[in-house]
Design a protein around this motif. Structure first.
Motif, PDB file in Angstrom:
ATOM      1  N   LYS A   7      -9.234   4.226  -6.618  1.00 47.92           N
ATOM      2  CA  LYS A   7     -10.083   5.116  -5.839  1.00 47.92           C
ATOM      3  C   LYS A   7     -11.110   5.978  -6.611  1.00 47.92           C
ATOM      4  O   LYS A   7     -10.662   6.683  -7.554  1.00 47.92           O
TER       5      LYS A   7
ATOM      6  N   GLN B  83     -13.121   2.757  -2.615  1.00 49.09           N
ATOM      7  CA  GLN B  83     -11.996   1.880  -3.352  1.00 49.09           C
ATOM      8  C   GLN B  83     -12.748   0.754  -4.156  1.00 49.09           C
ATOM      9  O   GLN B  83     -13.842   0.031  -3.707  1.00 49.09           O
TER      10      GLN B  83
ATOM     11  N   LYS C  33      -8.311   4.737   3.525  1.00 48.51           N
ATOM     12  CA  LYS C  33      -9.368   3.748   3.380  1.00 48.51           C
ATOM     13  C   LYS C  33     -10.610   4.552   4.091  1.00 48.51           C
ATOM     14  O   LYS C  33     -10.473   4.978   5.271  1.00 48.51           O
TER      15      LYS C  33
ATOM     16  N   GLN D 293       0.740  -1.082  -0.055  1.00 48.94           N
ATOM     17  CA  GLN D 293      -0.005  -0.092  -0.064  1.00 48.94           C
ATOM     18  C   GLN D 293       0.827   1.280   0.098  1.00 48.94           C
ATOM     19  O   GLN D 293       0.655   2.202  -0.823  1.00 48.94           O
TER      20      GLN D 293
ATOM     21  N   THR E  40     -13.945   4.762   6.165  1.00 47.14           N
ATOM     22  CA  THR E  40     -14.685   3.700   6.928  1.00 47.14           C
ATOM     23  C   THR E  40     -16.192   3.909   7.110  1.00 47.14           C
ATOM     24  O   THR E  40     -16.816   4.885   6.627  1.00 47.14           O
TER      25      THR E  40
ATOM     26  N   TRP F 271      -5.371   7.455  -0.824  1.00 47.57           N
ATOM     27  CA  TRP F 271      -5.037   6.042  -0.371  1.00 47.57           C
ATOM     28  C   TRP F 271      -5.656   5.654   0.949  1.00 47.57           C
ATOM     29  O   TRP F 271      -5.599   4.543   1.465  1.00 47.57           O
TER      30      TRP F 271
END
Length: 477
Positions: free
Chosen positions: A394, A408, A475, A117, A477, A473
């Motif tokens: 993304k 994503q 993520k 990542q 939630t 980048w």
């Protein structure tokens, strides 16, 4: 308000830019790896020659009692010169090690997944800082290439060790290097010093001989007025290759060498010298074989080099549309037997068709999984796609409006507008609707753009220029 909050870039982007300046800066005079090399090829070699001349003079008069004063002066000058040469050599090594450490810090995580990542983030940031074929793009790409190659080389080496793709005595000692992702501090340190740093150095310095005056004369002309990115004739290319090889190898062996041990424990010193000598020899073997292609070892840096020559091309006809050709070129060369088939496959599995930071235009789906009669934008943000033509992205627009909270998503090949068949699907929308969509997504859209209403891809540089968009980048939630 702090200077940090006023900076147009987030902290990570600033770190990448600072690292670029430590490798190959826009302007000289601030200290960098490439400046160190240019200094070595010009001033340092002159000092070395002067020192050798002094040694010859001293040799001629060493037994002459009438010249003892002169001999003493010569010996002192030789000593001073040698101390200066050694001081400069260690300073070059120190800067190189500092850069390697920063690269590792930015692209290595605690686990394998985190490392992938972070590496994707690093590569994507580099790509998103470029503008495509605008302006003086060739110079920008030239500056970015070495460090882009370095990260790819690290990730390819991990796969090589995992799959045992190349048989090599030095590499075979590091098969357990994957243990560094299991919180094994011994392997973290060992990998960094003995493998990570030589691999990064090889990628950064693979063509450092091009910084020599002889190479620069071919590239830029005696008066420096030629376009260094022009197409060279065959004789010029051959000469440049020889010069590049000669001076690159000289720099690695003489200009760098190994660090100086500081301490007074003999066993520790012996281990230090042995480890660094072997690492230096490995670095030189790696770069040498990238030039000569005799053992296959050099493909560790050669494959990333070939790929980057497409992705960050300095050729006048560069276009973002050609970026997937980097993957295809590696694939073709492997099929022809010009590259190691297994290592090439490892590399292709790593990068996929679409480079990190590539702007994907795609057809979204509704809640029922049906394709909508519109398109959205996404950015490639993940390495190791399950299928090469289906990038991990993304999503950055929703109903043709830019958002920071996009999900994503793996963009299926059947919905990616890079492929002509998918663009035809949207042609049924009609000119008026497509024009409306494009005007929402692009501030500089005009009626002249109607001929290309369904884009193959999009250019995300301006989007990334906003600090709030630089954490794609993360993520959600």
């Amino acid at each position: 308000m702090s200077s940090q909050s006023q900076n147009p870039d987030n902290i990570y982007t600033q770190q990448v830019k600072q690292l670029l300046s430590l490798v190959y800066p826009k302007e000289t005079g601030f200290g960098s790896i490439f400046e160190d090399a240019r200094h070595y090829f010009t001033l340092t070699t002159t000092l070395e020659q002067h020192t050798n001349d002094l040694k010859e003079q001293l040799l001629k008069i060493k037994d002459n009692k009438d010249k003892e004063v002169l001999a003493s002066q010569l010996a002192k000058q030789i000593k001073n010169n040698n101390e200066k040469l050694e001081e400069e050599r260690l300073a070059r090594l120190e800067r190189l090690e500092a850069v390697c450490t920063k690269v590792i810090k930015l692209c290595e995580g605690e686990t394998w997944a985190e490392t992938q990542q972070l590496s994707a983030k690093f590569l994507g940031t580099l790509m998103l800082l470029t503008r495509g074929a605008d302006g003086n793009f060739a110079k920008v790409h030239q500056r970015y290439k070495p460090i882009y190659k370095a990260v790819l080389t690290l990730r390819l080496a991990d796969r090589l060790l995992d799959h045992d793709t190349i048989a090599h005595s030095y590499l075979s000692k590091y098969r357990e290097a994957i243990s560094r992702f299991r919180n094994d501090q011994y392997w973290k340190d060992k990998w960094k010093t003995e493998l990570g740093m030589p691999l990064i150095a090889a990628a950064l310095l693979q063509d450092i001989g091009l910084q020599s005056p002889a190479a620069l004369t071919i590239l830029k002309g005696k008066d420096g007025d030629l376009d260094e990115f022009r197409l060279l004739d065959e004789e010029q290319r051959k000469n440049l290759l020889k010069i590049n090889y000669h001076f690159t190898m000289k720099y690695l062996s003489d200009g760098l060498g190994i660090p100086k041990y500081t301490g007074n424990i003999r066993e520790e010193r012996d281990r230090f010298i042995k480890a660094h000598t072997e690492a230096s020899e490995f670095l030189q073997q790696l770069v040498k074989d990238a030039f000569l292609s005799k053992t296959g070892l050099g493909e560790l840096v050669k494959i990333p080099q070939i790929y980057v020559s497409i992705v960050l091309s300095t050729k006048a006809d560069y276009t973002r549309l050609d970026l997937p050709k980097g993957y295809l070129l590696i694939e073709q060369l492997a099929k022809k037997g010009s590259l190691n088939k297994h290592l090439s496959q490892d590399f292709m599995s790593l990068v996929g068709y679409f480079p990190q930071g590539f702007g994907v235009a795609f057809i979204p789906k509704n809640e029922k999984g049906e394709e909508k009669n519109q398109f959205e934008y996404a950015i490639v943000t993940g390495l190791n796609p399950a299928k090469p033509a289906e990038p991990i992205c993304k999503v950055v627009t929703r109903n043709q409006n830019f958002v920071t909270s996009g999900a994503q998503e793996v963009i299926e090949k059947s919905r990616n507008l890079y492929f002509p068949a998918n663009r035809k699907k949207l042609m049924r929308l009609g000119e008026a609707r497509l024009s409306e969509i494009m005007s929402q997504l692009s501030s500089n859209f005009s009626q002249k753009s109607l001929d290309d209403l369904v884009p193959s891809f999009w250019e995300p540089h301006d989007f990334f220029g906003f600090k709030k968009h630089q954490n794609i980048w993360a993520k959600n939630t």
